[in-house]
Design an enzyme around this catalytic site. Structure first.
Site, PDB file in Angstrom:
ATOM      1  N   LYS A  96       0.824  -1.209   0.000  1.00 17.57           N
ATOM      2  CA  LYS A  96       0.000   0.000   0.000  1.00 17.57           C
ATOM      3  C   LYS A  96       0.860   1.262   0.000  1.00 17.57           C
ATOM      4  O   LYS A  96       0.521   2.248  -0.670  1.00 17.57           O
ATOM      5  CB  LYS A  96      -0.953  -0.032   1.198  1.00 17.57           C
ATOM      6  N   GLN A 117      -4.149  -1.671   9.933  1.00 16.41           N
ATOM      7  CA  GLN A 117      -4.031  -2.975   9.279  1.00 16.41           C
ATOM      8  C   GLN A 117      -4.581  -4.083  10.177  1.00 16.41           C
ATOM      9  O   GLN A 117      -4.225  -4.192  11.347  1.00 16.41           O
ATOM     10  CB  GLN A 117      -2.564  -3.259   8.934  1.00 16.41           C
ATOM     11  N   ASP A 168     -11.279   2.072   4.712  1.00 14.57           N
ATOM     12  CA  ASP A 168     -11.837   0.735   4.542  1.00 14.57           C
ATOM     13  C   ASP A 168     -13.356   0.765   4.383  1.00 14.57           C
ATOM     14  O   ASP A 168     -13.959  -0.221   3.964  1.00 14.57           O
ATOM     15  CB  ASP A 168     -11.477  -0.152   5.735  1.00 14.57           C
TER      16      ASP A 168
END
Length: 298
Positions: free
Chosen positions: A64, A108, A131
C-alpha cells in the site's frame, strides 16, 4: 486459448473476469484526481498503522505504501510493538484524526489478540475511514447516503460493471453474511443505479439447503471464507461466479470457488487476481475522495 477464458477438464470455457484491468482504470482516475489536488496545493495523505510483527500484514502495508508513492500520496506510518496497549493504539488513531494533513487512515487487520480492533475502528474519524467499515459508514451505506464504501463490495460492483456483466434486475445470490463482504455487498447491489438494482438474496452455511439458492443465481458471489465450498453442482449453467471469500494456509490462498466451476459458469473470476486488485484500488479511491472533500474539491 484466449487469455480471457479458462478451460477445466471438459474443454468448456468460461469467460475470465480479471480484476487487474479494473484496478488499473480506477487507479488512473485516482492519479488524475491526485494531480488536480496537488496542483491546488493539497498533497493527499493515507496514513497506515501496523501493530505487531506479522509478516503478511507488514507485506500488505509495504504494498500500500508503494502504491501510495506511485499515485502521489504522502504515506505517514506508525508501527506499534506487539505489546502495545489499547491506549497506545487509541493515541495513534487520535493523532491521525486530529491531523488535518491526513485524509485517510488504515489500521491494518488483524491486530494482536489482546487488542480490540472494532473499538479502534469506532474511534477513527469516519470521514478518514478508507476501509469503509466504520459503523457510521455502514449506516450511510444502509441508508444510501454518501460516504466511503467497503472496499471489497465496491470492487466487486466495479468489476462487474467493467466487464459489462448486467446486474440490474437480475438475481444475485451472496453466499456469506460477513460484515466486510456479504452484508454490505447485498446492500450495495440492491441500490437503485445502473450497475446495481439487483434482486439480492443472502444465504450462509447455517442454511442447510443453501445450494438450492445458489443454483438459481444469475450472479453467484462466494463470500463464505470456506475453501472450495462452491462446486460445479452449485452453479447454474451460464451463471456469473465471483469468488470473494478466501482463507490463507500460510502464504497459500484457498478460495471459496473450486476451479472446476469454470466448466459450468458463463463467466468467472480467476483464482488469483480477481477481487483482490479491485479491493486495493477502492481503498485509494476512498482516500482521494476524502482528500477532495476536505479540500472542498469533491
Amino acid at each position: 486459448m484466449s487469455s480471457s477464458s479458462v478451460s477445466v477438464g471438459s474443454g468448456v470455457s468460461a469467460r475470465l473476469l480479471p480484476g487487474a484491468p479494473v484496478a488499473d482504470q480506477v487507479l488512473a482516475e485516482v492519479a488524475a484526481s491526485v494531480g488536480r489536488l496537488r496542483a491546488a496545493g493539497v498533497t493527499p495523505a493515507l496514513a497506515t498503522v501496523l501493530v505487531g510483527d506479522d509478516d503478511a500484514s507488514a507485506g500488505y502495508i509495504r504494498i500500500k505504501q508503494k502504491q501510495a508513492a506511485a499515485l502521489g500520496f504522502a504515506s505517514p506510518h506508525v508501527h506499534l510493538a506487539a505489546s502495545a496497549s489499547q491506549a497506545d493504539l487509541r493515541a495513534v488513531v487520535a493523532d491521525f484524526n486530529a491531523d488535518a494533513g491526513v485524509h485517510g487512515v488504515l489500521v491494518q487487520h488483524p491486530i494482536p489478540g489482546h487488542l480490540d480492533y472494532d473499538r479502534a475502528l469506532a474511534e477513527l474519524d469516519p470521514d478518514k475511514d478508507v476501509d469503509g467499515m466504520h459503523p457510521v459508514n455502514m449506516g450511510r451505506l444502509a441508508l444510501g447516503l454518501p460516504g466511503p464504501l467497503p472496499c471489497t463490495p465496491a470492487g466487486i460492483e466495479a468489476l462487474l460493471a467493467f466487464h459489462r456483466v448486467p446486474v440490474s434486475g437480475r438475481e444475485v445470490v451472496v453466499l456469506g453474511r460477513g460484515a466486510t463482504l456479504g452484508r454490505p455487498l447485498a446492500l450495495l447491489l440492491a441500490q437503485k443505479r445502473p450497475t446495481a438494482n439487483a434482486a439480492v438474496t443472502v444465504v450462509h452455511t447455517g442454511v442447510a439447503d443453501w445450494p438450492r439458492y445458489a443454483r438459481r443465481a444469475e450472479i453467484l458471489v462466494a463470500a463464505a471464507g470456506v475453501p472450495g465450498i462452491v462446486r460445479p453442482e452449485h452453479v447454474r449453467p451460464g451463471a456469473v461466479v465471483v469468488g470473494g471469500g478466501v482463507r490463507y494456509e500460510g502464504r497459500r490462498l484457498l478460495p471459496d470457488v473450486d476451479e472446476s466451476c469454470a466448466r459450468v459458469a458463463g463467466a468467472i473470476t480467476p483464482r488469483v487476481g480477481g477481487v483482490g486488485p479491485t479491493t486495493v484500488a477502492m481503498l485509494f479511491r476512498n482516500a482521494v475522495r476524502a482528500a477532495q472533500r476536505r479540500a472542498g474539491l469533491g
